[in-house]
Design a protein around this motif. Sequence first.
Motif, PDB file in Angstrom:
ATOM      1  N   ALA A 367       0.836  -1.212   0.000  1.00  0.00           N
ATOM      2  CA  ALA A 367       0.000   0.000   0.000  1.00  0.00           C
ATOM      3  C   ALA A 367       0.867   1.256   0.000  1.00  0.00           C
ATOM      4  O   ALA A 367       0.544   2.268  -0.657  1.00  0.00           O
ATOM      5  N   ILE A 368       1.986   1.178   0.747  1.00  0.00           N
ATOM      6  CA  ILE A 368       2.894   2.332   0.781  1.00  0.00           C
ATOM      7  C   ILE A 368       3.490   2.584  -0.609  1.00  0.00           C
ATOM      8  O   ILE A 368       3.562   3.730  -1.078  1.00  0.00           O
ATOM      9  N   ALA A 369       3.918   1.510  -1.284  1.00  0.00           N
ATOM     10  CA  ALA A 369       4.491   1.643  -2.620  1.00  0.00           C
ATOM     11  C   ALA A 369       3.461   2.183  -3.602  1.00  0.00           C
ATOM     12  O   ALA A 369       3.774   3.013  -4.476  1.00  0.00           O
ATOM     13  N   GLU A 370       2.199   1.693  -3.457  1.00  0.00           N
ATOM     14  CA  GLU A 370       1.142   2.180  -4.344  1.00  0.00           C
ATOM     15  C   GLU A 370       0.884   3.673  -4.125  1.00  0.00           C
ATOM     16  O   GLU A 370       0.692   4.440  -5.076  1.00  0.00           O
ATOM     17  N   TYR A 371       0.892   4.092  -2.830  1.00  0.00           N
ATOM     18  CA  TYR A 371       0.686   5.505  -2.493  1.00  0.00           C
ATOM     19  C   TYR A 371       1.803   6.378  -3.115  1.00  0.00           C
ATOM     20  O   TYR A 371       1.538   7.415  -3.722  1.00  0.00           O
ATOM     21  N   TYR A 372       3.044   5.896  -2.989  1.00  0.00           N
ATOM     22  CA  TYR A 372       4.192   6.640  -3.523  1.00  0.00           C
ATOM     23  C   TYR A 372       4.096   6.767  -5.048  1.00  0.00           C
ATOM     24  O   TYR A 372       4.338   7.840  -5.620  1.00  0.00           O
ATOM     25  N   THR A 373       3.714   5.667  -5.689  1.00  0.00           N
ATOM     26  CA  THR A 373       3.613   5.666  -7.152  1.00  0.00           C
ATOM     27  C   THR A 373       2.529   6.615  -7.633  1.00  0.00           C
ATOM     28  O   THR A 373       2.719   7.355  -8.615  1.00  0.00           O
ATOM     29  N   GLN A 374       1.393   6.620  -6.939  1.00  0.00           N
ATOM     30  CA  GLN A 374       0.294   7.500  -7.327  1.00  0.00           C
ATOM     31  C   GLN A 374       0.683   8.977  -7.189  1.00  0.00           C
ATOM     32  O   GLN A 374       0.415   9.790  -8.084  1.00  0.00           O
ATOM     33  N   GLU A 375       1.308   9.322  -6.032  1.00  0.00           N
ATOM     34  CA  GLU A 375       1.682  10.718  -5.802  1.00  0.00           C
ATOM     35  C   GLU A 375       2.750  11.190  -6.801  1.00  0.00           C
ATOM     36  O   GLU A 375       2.693  12.312  -7.312  1.00  0.00           O
ATOM     37  N   LYS A 376       3.690  10.315  -7.076  1.00  0.00           N
ATOM     38  CA  LYS A 376       4.726  10.683  -8.032  1.00  0.00           C
ATOM     39  C   LYS A 376       4.139  10.849  -9.430  1.00  0.00           C
ATOM     40  O   LYS A 376       4.549  11.727 -10.203  1.00  0.00           O
ATOM     41  N   SER A 377       3.151  10.005  -9.750  1.00  0.00           N
ATOM     42  CA  SER A 377       2.486  10.125 -11.052  1.00  0.00           C
ATOM     43  C   SER A 377       1.752  11.455 -11.164  1.00  0.00           C
ATOM     44  O   SER A 377       1.755  12.096 -12.217  1.00  0.00           O
ATOM     45  N   LYS A 378       1.139  11.894 -10.051  1.00  0.00           N
ATOM     46  CA  LYS A 378       0.448  13.188 -10.054  1.00  0.00           C
ATOM     47  C   LYS A 378       1.433  14.335 -10.314  1.00  0.00           C
ATOM     48  O   LYS A 378       1.140  15.267 -11.066  1.00  0.00           O
ATOM     49  N   LEU A 379       2.598  14.258  -9.656  1.00  0.00           N
ATOM     50  CA  LEU A 379       3.613  15.305  -9.853  1.00  0.00           C
ATOM     51  C   LEU A 379       4.094  15.339 -11.304  1.00  0.00           C
ATOM     52  O   LEU A 379       4.280  16.407 -11.885  1.00  0.00           O
ATOM     53  N   GLU A 380       4.307  14.168 -11.880  1.00  0.00           N
ATOM     54  CA  GLU A 380       4.764  14.115 -13.272  1.00  0.00           C
ATOM     55  C   GLU A 380       3.695  14.657 -14.211  1.00  0.00           C
ATOM     56  O   GLU A 380       4.005  15.340 -15.197  1.00  0.00           O
ATOM     57  N   SER A 381       2.424  14.368 -13.904  1.00  0.00           N
ATOM     58  CA  SER A 381       1.337  14.905 -14.732  1.00  0.00           C
ATOM     59  C   SER A 381       1.285  16.427 -14.641  1.00  0.00           C
ATOM     60  O   SER A 381       1.080  17.127 -15.644  1.00  0.00           O
ATOM     61  N   ALA A 382       1.479  16.954 -13.403  1.00  0.00           N
ATOM     62  CA  ALA A 382       1.465  18.405 -13.226  1.00  0.00           C
ATOM     63  C   ALA A 382       2.626  19.052 -13.993  1.00  0.00           C
ATOM     64  O   ALA A 382       2.479  20.123 -14.593  1.00  0.00           O
ATOM     65  N   GLN A 383       3.768  18.362 -13.988  1.00  0.00           N
ATOM     66  CA  GLN A 383       4.928  18.880 -14.711  1.00  0.00           C
ATOM     67  C   GLN A 383       4.666  18.907 -16.226  1.00  0.00           C
ATOM     68  O   GLN A 383       4.988  19.883 -16.911  1.00  0.00           O
ATOM     69  N   ARG A 384       4.078  17.864 -16.729  1.00  0.00           N
ATOM     70  CA  ARG A 384       3.767  17.815 -18.159  1.00  0.00           C
ATOM     71  C   ARG A 384       2.725  18.869 -18.524  1.00  0.00           C
ATOM     72  O   ARG A 384       2.797  19.499 -19.581  1.00  0.00           O
ATOM     73  N   ALA A 385       1.752  19.065 -17.621  1.00  0.00           N
ATOM     74  CA  ALA A 385       0.727  20.076 -17.873  1.00  0.00           C
ATOM     75  C   ALA A 385       1.344  21.475 -17.917  1.00  0.00           C
ATOM     76  O   ALA A 385       0.954  22.322 -18.739  1.00  0.00           O
ATOM     77  N   PHE A 386       2.319  21.699 -17.033  1.00  0.00           N
ATOM     78  CA  PHE A 386       2.980  23.002 -17.033  1.00  0.00           C
ATOM     79  C   PHE A 386       3.737  23.232 -18.339  1.00  0.00           C
ATOM     80  O   PHE A 386       3.723  24.330 -18.902  1.00  0.00           O
ATOM     81  N   GLN A 387       4.383  22.185 -18.831  1.00  0.00           N
ATOM     82  CA  GLN A 387       5.154  22.315 -20.057  1.00  0.00           C
ATOM     83  C   GLN A 387       4.262  22.600 -21.258  1.00  0.00           C
ATOM     84  O   GLN A 387       4.708  23.132 -22.266  1.00  0.00           O
ATOM     85  N   ARG A 388       2.980  22.272 -21.150  1.00  0.00           N
ATOM     86  CA  ARG A 388       2.044  22.530 -22.247  1.00  0.00           C
ATOM     87  C   ARG A 388       1.355  23.885 -22.116  1.00  0.00           C
ATOM     88  O   ARG A 388       0.517  24.243 -22.950  1.00  0.00           O
ATOM     89  N   LEU A 389       1.692  24.627 -21.040  1.00  0.00           N
ATOM     90  CA  LEU A 389       1.037  25.923 -20.840  1.00  0.00           C
ATOM     91  C   LEU A 389       1.341  26.828 -22.034  1.00  0.00           C
ATOM     92  O   LEU A 389       2.456  26.845 -22.549  1.00  0.00           O
ATOM     93  N   PRO A 390       0.397  27.583 -22.477  1.00  0.00           N
ATOM     94  CA  PRO A 390       0.659  28.535 -23.584  1.00  0.00           C
ATOM     95  C   PRO A 390       1.630  29.618 -23.149  1.00  0.00           C
ATOM     96  O   PRO A 390       1.794  29.904 -21.973  1.00  0.00           O
ATOM     97  N   LYS A 391       2.276  30.214 -24.112  1.00  0.00           N
ATOM     98  CA  LYS A 391       3.280  31.256 -23.808  1.00  0.00           C
ATOM     99  C   LYS A 391       2.650  32.482 -23.138  1.00  0.00           C
ATOM    100  O   LYS A 391       3.307  33.195 -22.403  1.00  0.00           O
ATOM    101  N   ASP A 392       1.372  32.706 -23.381  1.00  0.00           N
ATOM    102  CA  ASP A 392       0.715  33.867 -22.781  1.00  0.00           C
ATOM    103  C   ASP A 392       0.747  33.783 -21.267  1.00  0.00           C
ATOM    104  O   ASP A 392       0.714  34.803 -20.585  1.00  0.00           O
TER     105      ASP A 392
END
Length: 395
Positions: A367-392
């Motif tokens: 359960a601990i490993a699953e929790y860590y994997t989920q949270e890290k996946s969220k951070l990576e998704s947020a990072q990818r979303a930021f990289q797609r932000l428009p220049k404006d």
Amino acid sequence: MSDMVNVNIVEDKSVQKAMERKASDLLKKYEKKRKVNENFLKEPKSVAGKVAQVVVCALSGILVALTLLLGVMVLNSRVQNVPASFMGYSKFTLVSASMSNDGFNVGDSVVIRSVNTKTIKRGDKIAFYVWGGSYTKFDVNSCVRVKDDDIGATSYDRSISTFLGFKNSEIKQASNANSMLVFHKVRDVYQDDDGVRWFKTYGSSNLQDDAYMVSENVVLGIHTDSGFANSIASLSETVSSPAVALGLLVPMILLGLTIFYDVARELQIRKLQLDCIEEKRKITDPICVKNNVGLYMDKRSKYKILAQADPDDRLEYIKLLWADGTAPNSVQKYCLRKEMLLRNNRRLLEVNRECQERFKRGDDPTAIAEYYTQEKSKLESAQRAFQRLPKDLAK
């Protein structure tokens, strides 16, 4: 099980403690040197104090400028061995009575002014050096006599070099050779094939003209008797005296103290800048705002301070770090990236600590490993979303 030996391993922390003590001592020493002396950064609070500060600064500037100007004049007079000259005016003492019929007697002081030698004409009283080939017998038939109508009005020399008292090479050579300085009237003006003007001169008390012709290259100046000319020439003569020259040291000392104060003030501002960069002070501290600490930082330091600021304070930081209050787009984009990176790192650290706490409580490792994997996946998704932000968004 009875064969197992329980060994307690004790970690040796002596080296680490010694390093920590050394680091602490160095930090205290460093902080002592970095301590900001706010006396150099204080400004008068009262209106009278501010007015006095402005007046003192203005007077100091004028005094220093005059000191430098007079210093150049005195030094130039000593080096060139010529009468002290300022604004083209100079004064010297007559040693002969050759001009007594015009009221110039032995021991009288005569004021002369640098002149465009091409405008010297008959009747002008000039001072010149008796020097080498520039004061010599000359065959008037080998040159052309210049008529007064072809000369025009007298034109004084207003060049910067003349203003500061610099002379041409022939005058300096004649003066250094201790050549005699003569004051006579111009009888006739001639010009040779090279365009050089030559003057036939005479003393008003003499019965005949001088035996030699005078080149324009050794003419020191033309006589002038205005009140202003006498005042300037007297000033030049006075400041060239050793006593006054020594007195010029006082303003120079004041100038040195002023420079020291400015350097000390700049040093204190640099210390404030370091404190802001290392987050020991905020760029919004009153003393930092008053002295524009952030305005003159290098670009990298500005980026670092802006990235460390809270999002709510970022606009105020931009106003204090850039003169026009608006940072370039690259700065804004940099701050967004830095903020995302810092937020991800902080969140990842929180997840790691949470996993450690769960492990200590005895939670299921899966359960601990699953929790860590989920949270890290969220951070990576947020990072990818930021990289797609428009220049404006970065504007």
